[in-house]
Scaffold this motif. Structure first.
Motif, PDB file in Angstrom:
ATOM      1  N   PRO A  42      29.069  41.940  47.164  1.00 37.47           N
ATOM      2  CA  PRO A  42      30.091  42.573  46.313  1.00 37.47           C
ATOM      3  C   PRO A  42      30.887  41.558  45.483  1.00 37.47           C
ATOM      4  CG  PRO A  42      30.221  43.422  48.561  1.00 37.47           C
ATOM      5  CD  PRO A  42      29.275  42.261  48.584  1.00 37.47           C
ATOM      6  N   GLU A  43      31.184  40.404  46.058  1.00 40.40           N
ATOM      7  CA  GLU A  43      31.921  39.371  45.321  1.00 40.40           C
ATOM      8  C   GLU A  43      31.051  38.798  44.205  1.00 40.40           C
ATOM      9  OE1 GLU A  43      33.592  36.390  47.903  1.00 40.40           O
ATOM     10  OE2 GLU A  43      34.533  37.899  49.177  1.00 40.40           O
ATOM     11  N   ARG A  44      29.783  38.542  44.511  1.00 33.91           N
ATOM     12  CA  ARG A  44      28.862  37.994  43.505  1.00 33.91           C
ATOM     13  C   ARG A  44      28.718  38.969  42.339  1.00 33.91           C
ATOM     14  NH1 ARG A  44      24.859  36.800  46.666  1.00 33.91           N
ATOM     15  NH2 ARG A  44      24.005  38.890  46.618  1.00 33.91           N
ATOM     16  N   GLU A  45      28.533  40.262  42.655  1.00 35.11           N
ATOM     17  CA  GLU A  45      28.366  41.263  41.605  1.00 35.11           C
ATOM     18  C   GLU A  45      29.613  41.346  40.725  1.00 35.11           C
ATOM     19  OE1 GLU A  45      26.340  44.120  39.348  1.00 35.11           O
ATOM     20  OE2 GLU A  45      25.639  42.638  40.775  1.00 35.11           O
ATOM     21  N   LEU A  46      30.790  41.356  41.326  1.00 41.78           N
ATOM     22  CA  LEU A  46      32.024  41.389  40.543  1.00 41.78           C
ATOM     23  C   LEU A  46      32.134  40.171  39.635  1.00 41.78           C
ATOM     24  CD1 LEU A  46      34.543  42.633  43.225  1.00 41.78           C
ATOM     25  CD2 LEU A  46      33.976  43.798  41.090  1.00 41.78           C
ATOM     26  N   VAL A 103      32.487  49.924  38.246  1.00 40.32           N
ATOM     27  CA  VAL A 103      31.033  49.786  38.319  1.00 40.32           C
ATOM     28  C   VAL A 103      30.569  49.735  39.773  1.00 40.32           C
ATOM     29  CG1 VAL A 103      29.081  48.249  37.825  1.00 40.32           C
ATOM     30  CG2 VAL A 103      30.789  48.688  36.058  1.00 40.32           C
ATOM     31  N   VAL A 104      31.259  48.960  40.595  1.00 43.10           N
ATOM     32  CA  VAL A 104      30.828  48.816  41.989  1.00 43.10           C
ATOM     33  C   VAL A 104      31.477  49.837  42.919  1.00 43.10           C
ATOM     34  CG1 VAL A 104      30.232  46.385  41.730  1.00 43.10           C
ATOM     35  CG2 VAL A 104      32.493  46.987  42.516  1.00 43.10           C
ATOM     36  N   GLY A 105      32.385  50.655  42.386  1.00 47.51           N
ATOM     37  CA  GLY A 105      32.956  51.750  43.160  1.00 47.51           C
ATOM     38  C   GLY A 105      34.017  51.351  44.163  1.00 47.51           C
ATOM     39  N   ILE A 106      34.892  50.421  43.754  1.00 49.28           N
ATOM     40  CA  ILE A 106      36.000  50.010  44.630  1.00 49.28           C
ATOM     41  C   ILE A 106      37.299  50.069  43.833  1.00 49.28           C
ATOM     42  CG2 ILE A 106      34.563  48.549  46.111  1.00 49.28           C
ATOM     43  CD1 ILE A 106      35.600  46.106  44.586  1.00 49.28           C
ATOM     44  N   PRO A 107      38.444  50.097  44.501  1.00 49.33           N
ATOM     45  CA  PRO A 107      39.722  50.099  43.787  1.00 49.33           C
ATOM     46  C   PRO A 107      39.916  48.801  42.998  1.00 49.33           C
ATOM     47  CG  PRO A 107      40.034  50.755  46.078  1.00 49.33           C
ATOM     48  CD  PRO A 107      38.621  50.268  45.953  1.00 49.33           C
ATOM     49  N   ALA A 108      40.651  48.889  41.898  1.00 46.77           N
ATOM     50  CA  ALA A 108      40.877  47.725  41.026  1.00 46.77           C
ATOM     51  C   ALA A 108      41.564  46.582  41.775  1.00 46.77           C
ATOM     52  CB  ALA A 108      41.701  48.135  39.805  1.00 46.77           C
ATOM     53  N   GLY A 109      42.516  46.883  42.623  1.00 45.97           N
ATOM     54  CA  GLY A 109      43.207  45.836  43.386  1.00 45.97           C
ATOM     55  C   GLY A 109      42.258  45.101  44.321  1.00 45.97           C
ATOM     56  N   THR A 110      41.370  45.835  44.943  1.00 41.82           N
ATOM     57  CA  THR A 110      40.364  45.226  45.817  1.00 41.82           C
ATOM     58  C   THR A 110      39.449  44.330  44.995  1.00 41.82           C
ATOM     59  OG1 THR A 110      40.427  47.160  47.264  1.00 41.82           O
ATOM     60  CG2 THR A 110      38.503  45.720  47.452  1.00 41.82           C
ATOM     61  N   ALA A 111      39.069  44.797  43.815  1.00 39.33           N
ATOM     62  CA  ALA A 111      38.193  43.996  42.943  1.00 39.33           C
ATOM     63  C   ALA A 111      38.872  42.698  42.547  1.00 39.33           C
ATOM     64  CB  ALA A 111      37.809  44.793  41.697  1.00 39.33           C
ATOM     65  N   ARG A 112      40.155  42.771  42.199  1.00 43.29           N
ATOM     66  CA  ARG A 112      40.860  41.549  41.796  1.00 43.29           C
ATOM     67  C   ARG A 112      40.916  40.540  42.942  1.00 43.29           C
ATOM     68  NH1 ARG A 112      43.454  45.292  38.617  1.00 43.29           N
ATOM     69  NH2 ARG A 112      45.049  45.814  40.144  1.00 43.29           N
ATOM     70  N   GLU A 114      28.995  39.810  31.829  1.00 40.78           N
ATOM     71  CA  GLU A 114      29.049  41.045  31.049  1.00 40.78           C
ATOM     72  C   GLU A 114      30.395  41.251  30.370  1.00 40.78           C
ATOM     73  OE1 GLU A 114      26.109  41.796  30.815  1.00 40.78           O
ATOM     74  OE2 GLU A 114      25.426  40.904  32.684  1.00 40.78           O
ATOM     75  N   GLN A 115      31.344  40.369  30.666  1.00 46.19           N
ATOM     76  CA  GLN A 115      32.668  40.386  30.062  1.00 46.19           C
ATOM     77  C   GLN A 115      33.402  41.707  30.277  1.00 46.19           C
ATOM     78  OE1 GLN A 115      32.038  39.104  26.032  1.00 46.19           O
ATOM     79  NE2 GLN A 115      31.385  37.077  26.684  1.00 46.19           N
ATOM     80  N   LEU A 116      33.170  42.302  31.457  1.00 47.58           N
ATOM     81  CA  LEU A 116      33.943  43.475  31.831  1.00 47.58           C
ATOM     82  C   LEU A 116      35.293  43.005  32.350  1.00 47.58           C
ATOM     83  CD1 LEU A 116      31.367  45.664  33.798  1.00 47.58           C
ATOM     84  CD2 LEU A 116      32.057  45.886  31.416  1.00 47.58           C
ATOM     85  N   THR A 117      36.282  43.841  32.245  1.00 47.62           N
ATOM     86  CA  THR A 117      37.568  43.520  32.862  1.00 47.62           C
ATOM     87  C   THR A 117      37.402  43.715  34.370  1.00 47.62           C
ATOM     88  OG1 THR A 117      38.406  45.787  32.809  1.00 47.62           O
ATOM     89  CG2 THR A 117      38.804  44.406  30.828  1.00 47.62           C
ATOM     90  N   PRO A 118      38.278  43.119  35.178  1.00 44.45           N
ATOM     91  CA  PRO A 118      38.184  43.371  36.619  1.00 44.45           C
ATOM     92  C   PRO A 118      38.273  44.864  36.958  1.00 44.45           C
ATOM     93  CG  PRO A 118      39.530  41.447  36.237  1.00 44.45           C
ATOM     94  CD  PRO A 118      39.256  42.055  34.876  1.00 44.45           C
ATOM     95  N   SER A 119      39.078  45.615  36.235  1.00 43.05           N
ATOM     96  CA  SER A 119      39.176  47.059  36.490  1.00 43.05           C
ATOM     97  C   SER A 119      37.869  47.769  36.161  1.00 43.05           C
ATOM     98  CB  SER A 119      40.314  47.671  35.677  1.00 43.05           C
ATOM     99  OG  SER A 119      41.548  47.157  36.116  1.00 43.05           O
TER     100      SER A 119
END
Length: 187
Positions: free
Chosen positions: A130-134, A151-160, A141-146
């Motif tokens: 999950p960390e590698r994919e983010l 994309v990976v189906g987790i909350p934005a805070g968790t992604a950050r 891909e220059q996506l924002t963290p949100s």
């Protein structure tokens, strides 16, 4: 010009509204697929657009951007592709590839600083999936963290927090490498 989110919502009832999304996002989605499945990228892109069109009514603007939703569709198509390959080949992944995910041979040709390819590959391979994919969604891909979170189906805070952890781990893995010496810091 209509916003992507408006087009995607409208496309649920007006199929022609979907066409500008294809024009706007095909290059970015193709790049995502080429970096992960170079020999199958063209076919996978077609499948992404078929899936996105078929499921356009499931898009929820409250859950994120249209771009993030499209990358989520691409990620799901790619995951099915890898599962199919894994089932049909029966062969174990090469040790030079990250287990269970991207075939990395083609990445070697795309990195500007060839001297750090083994270090970078090893650093990425050591990250939890999950960390590698983010990290790859944000960096490549220059996506924002949100957007990457959607994309990976987790909350934005968790992604950050996972993204911060991934960058820190990779930074440590690459400390003293040519890449960090050239850039001062890669992330």
């Amino acid at each position: 010009m209509d916003r992507d989110e408006d087009l995607l919502v409208r496309a649920a009832r007006e199929p022609a509204a979907f066409e500008p999304l294809v024009d706007r996002h095909s290059v970015a989605l193709h790049g995502y697929l080429v970096r992960r499945a170079p020999t199958a990228a063209d076919d996978l892109l077609s499948e992404v657009w078929l899936q996105a069109y078929a499921t356009r009514h499931t898009y929820d603007a409250d859950r994120g951007s249209a771009r993030g939703w499209l990358f989520g569709v691409a990620r799901n198509v790619l995951a099915r592709h890898w599962q199919t390959l894994s089932r049909t080949s029966g062969a174990p992944q090469r040790t030079s590839e990250i287990p269970g995910v991207d075939p990395w041979r083609a990445v070697d040709q795309r990195l500007d600083v060839a001297a750090v390819v083994p270090e970078l590959r090893n650093g990425l391979a050591q990250l939890p999936e999950p960390e590698r994919e983010l990290l790859l969604l944000v960096a490549w891909e220059q996506l924002t963290p949100s957007e990457a979170a959607a994309v990976v189906g987790i909350p934005a805070g968790t992604a950050r927090s996972r993204l911060h952890r991934a960058r820190t781990r990779l930074r440590v893995a690459l400390s003293g490498s040519t890449l960090t010496n050239l850039t001062g810091d890669f992330a």
